[in-house]
Write a protein that holds these residues in place. Sequence first.
Motif, short mmCIF file in Angstrom:
data_model
loop_
_atom_site.label_atom_id
_atom_site.label_comp_id
_atom_site.label_asym_id
_atom_site.label_seq_id
_atom_site.Cartn_x
_atom_site.Cartn_y
_atom_site.Cartn_z
N GLU A 64 45.30 -18.56 71.11
CA GLU A 64 45.91 -19.72 71.77
C GLU A 64 46.97 -19.34 72.80
N VAL A 65 47.65 -18.20 72.61
CA VAL A 65 48.79 -17.85 73.47
C VAL A 65 48.71 -16.40 73.90
N SER A 66 49.47 -16.06 74.94
CA SER A 66 49.52 -14.68 75.43
C SER A 66 50.38 -13.82 74.53
N HIS A 67 50.31 -12.50 74.75
CA HIS A 67 51.18 -11.58 74.00
C HIS A 67 52.64 -11.94 74.20
N PHE A 68 53.03 -12.26 75.44
CA PHE A 68 54.42 -12.60 75.74
C PHE A 68 54.84 -13.87 75.02
N GLN A 69 53.98 -14.89 75.03
CA GLN A 69 54.31 -16.16 74.37
C GLN A 69 54.41 -15.99 72.86
N ALA A 70 53.52 -15.19 72.28
CA ALA A 70 53.57 -14.94 70.84
C ALA A 70 54.88 -14.24 70.47
N LEU A 71 55.30 -13.29 71.32
CA LEU A 71 56.54 -12.56 71.07
C LEU A 71 57.74 -13.49 71.16
N THR A 72 57.80 -14.35 72.18
CA THR A 72 58.96 -15.23 72.34
C THR A 72 58.99 -16.31 71.26
N THR A 73 57.81 -16.77 70.82
CA THR A 73 57.77 -17.74 69.73
C THR A 73 58.34 -17.15 68.46
N LEU A 85 50.91 -25.36 68.99
CA LEU A 85 51.51 -24.07 69.31
C LEU A 85 51.65 -23.83 70.80
N LYS A 86 50.67 -24.29 71.59
CA LYS A 86 50.77 -24.06 73.03
C LYS A 86 52.00 -24.74 73.61
N SER A 87 52.31 -25.93 73.09
CA SER A 87 53.52 -26.65 73.53
C SER A 87 54.77 -25.91 73.07
N ILE A 88 54.76 -25.44 71.83
CA ILE A 88 55.89 -24.68 71.29
C ILE A 88 56.12 -23.41 72.11
N ALA A 89 55.03 -22.70 72.38
CA ALA A 89 55.12 -21.43 73.11
C ALA A 89 55.63 -21.65 74.53
N SER A 90 55.22 -22.76 75.16
CA SER A 90 55.66 -23.02 76.54
C SER A 90 57.15 -23.28 76.61
N VAL A 91 57.72 -23.80 75.51
CA VAL A 91 59.16 -24.04 75.45
C VAL A 91 59.91 -22.75 75.12
N THR A 92 59.45 -22.03 74.10
CA THR A 92 60.16 -20.83 73.67
C THR A 92 60.12 -19.73 74.72
N GLU A 93 59.03 -19.67 75.50
CA GLU A 93 58.96 -18.61 76.52
C GLU A 93 59.98 -18.83 77.63
N LYS A 94 60.56 -20.04 77.68
CA LYS A 94 61.61 -20.32 78.67
C LYS A 94 63.00 -20.22 78.04
N ILE A 95 63.17 -20.80 76.85
CA ILE A 95 64.48 -20.82 76.21
C ILE A 95 64.95 -19.43 75.81
N VAL A 96 64.08 -18.69 75.09
CA VAL A 96 64.50 -17.40 74.53
C VAL A 96 64.90 -16.40 75.61
N PRO A 97 64.06 -16.14 76.62
CA PRO A 97 64.49 -15.19 77.66
C PRO A 97 65.75 -15.64 78.38
N PHE A 98 65.87 -16.95 78.65
CA PHE A 98 67.03 -17.47 79.37
C PHE A 98 68.32 -17.25 78.59
N MET A 99 68.33 -17.68 77.30
CA MET A 99 69.54 -17.55 76.52
C MET A 99 69.84 -16.09 76.20
N ALA A 100 68.81 -15.29 75.96
CA ALA A 100 69.03 -13.86 75.71
C ALA A 100 69.62 -13.20 76.95
N ALA A 101 69.12 -13.59 78.13
CA ALA A 101 69.62 -13.02 79.38
C ALA A 101 71.08 -13.41 79.61
N VAL A 102 71.42 -14.68 79.36
CA VAL A 102 72.80 -15.14 79.54
C VAL A 102 73.73 -14.41 78.56
#
Length: 512
Positions: A98-107, A245-262
């Motif tokens: 259902e999701v890419s390697h990157f999306q699975a990791l961020t989820t 899960l696709k909806s969850i992954a689309s959210v986490t792939e944005k939130i996690v990298p952003f907050m981790a980067a900040v």
Amino acid sequence: MNKAIAPAVTALAALTAAPAAAQGIDETVNQIFANSTGWFVSLIFSNFPGTTFPWIVGWLVVAASVFTIYFGLIQVRAFGHAIALVRGDYSDPNDAGEVSHFQALTTALSGTVGLGNIAGVAVAIGIGGPGATFWMILAGLLGMASKFTECTLGVKYRNEYADGTVSGGPMYYMTKGFAERGLPGGKILAVLFAIFCILGSFGGGNMFQANQAHAQIANVTGAYPGWITGLVMAIVVFLVIVGGLKSIASVTEKIVPFMAAVYVGTALIIIGMNFDMIGTAFSQILTGAFTNDGVVGGAIGALIQGFRRAAFSNEAGIGSAAIAHSAVRTKEPVTEGFVSLLEPFIDTVVICTMTALVIIITGQLIQDPTTGLFLLNEAGDGIQTVTGNSGVTLTSDAFSSAFGWFRYILVLAVVLFAFSTMISWSYYGLKAWTFLFGEGQTKELVFKIIFCMFVVIGASANLGPVIDFSDAMIFAMAVPNIIALYLLMPVVKAEMNRYLSRLKTGEIRKFE
């Protein structure tokens, strides 16, 4: 009394008594729940005799050490290839999943990155001294092998359905993997794991997160009813998780990298501003890890705190991440094992270490010249007790010493991390739910509604014993999971050797 005003007086008295009555009911419920489940919480978090080291942490660290040796330091050998997989170099969009390697990791990361990185690290070095950071890093590195093992198995034994969705995780490799190898007890372990996972998702993965998010918001905006925060978060969580899960992954792939980067970016700026202190900080970390001066329990105390915080932060060996990683698009199970080993590295080795360095460099801990103990440095006066409550404060003070506005960013980080943790754990709980009760939209919707109800409960009530019990359930998941990993690790080794051999000969190539 005038008959005309009597009803009003009675109603006013009832309203006045309502909060006290409600509080009394809460206390009664808490007491009953604590009395009936306290034994389980005590069992899971009890210490080895004569020590302050929880046996469940030892269970996780020993397993991580065994997997590290058994797979020949796979966390080092496969690190570069794991990054290539996350970049999508070997990804075929036509593979099942259902999701890419990157999306699975961020989820999966969204379920672990959070308060453990912000508050837990502060508690670890506040009690165990800077040396706890060394053991925390070591435990994180070892935990990479546990994640590799469980996530490889999660993909190998997942169920793939005609509509393109998948279900995977410990429940499936316990049943299918055990049956394949002729091992008994797989079904029993799977049912136990699923029960622990559902209850853990309601508590540690939900109510605790909502409760802490409301506490942080109220701390900045002022006191107001928790149910308001809970209701808003429940609605937002429902809108995300109802999409799957696709909806969850689309959210986490944005939130996690952003907050981790900040968060990491701010930490690096502060460290850069205090460049001359970096050598001293690492000296304190290395010295404190092996000496008996300056911390509660000496070197052993530093080891205990470091291992404990790492285990509670990255959840390696718990089995939860295997559920998220199982949904990846791939036909090679071991590739997601490689990707998943990056998770403890990012969570513990990078983010937790950044927190520790900022606290040490900014001087938020001072050492008592008489006792050698590390104390919180508040307005020049140290206090000897470093607790979970002071953890967030310590981290906030450390970052705010350089940037006064960071305490507001920290509130945002706590809320977003809590939100991402809730939506990830909703997926973990859902997959355990459907394993027990079967697949189907109606059954899934029932779970999602119940889950969102617990968001409101968690934000509005002080349900300490319930949350303690649910946290214990999360770590109870490690008991059946690691038993299964020990028995199935030869399967993982065969998958690993076969893949690496084909990669070496060029049979496996980058996807064009």
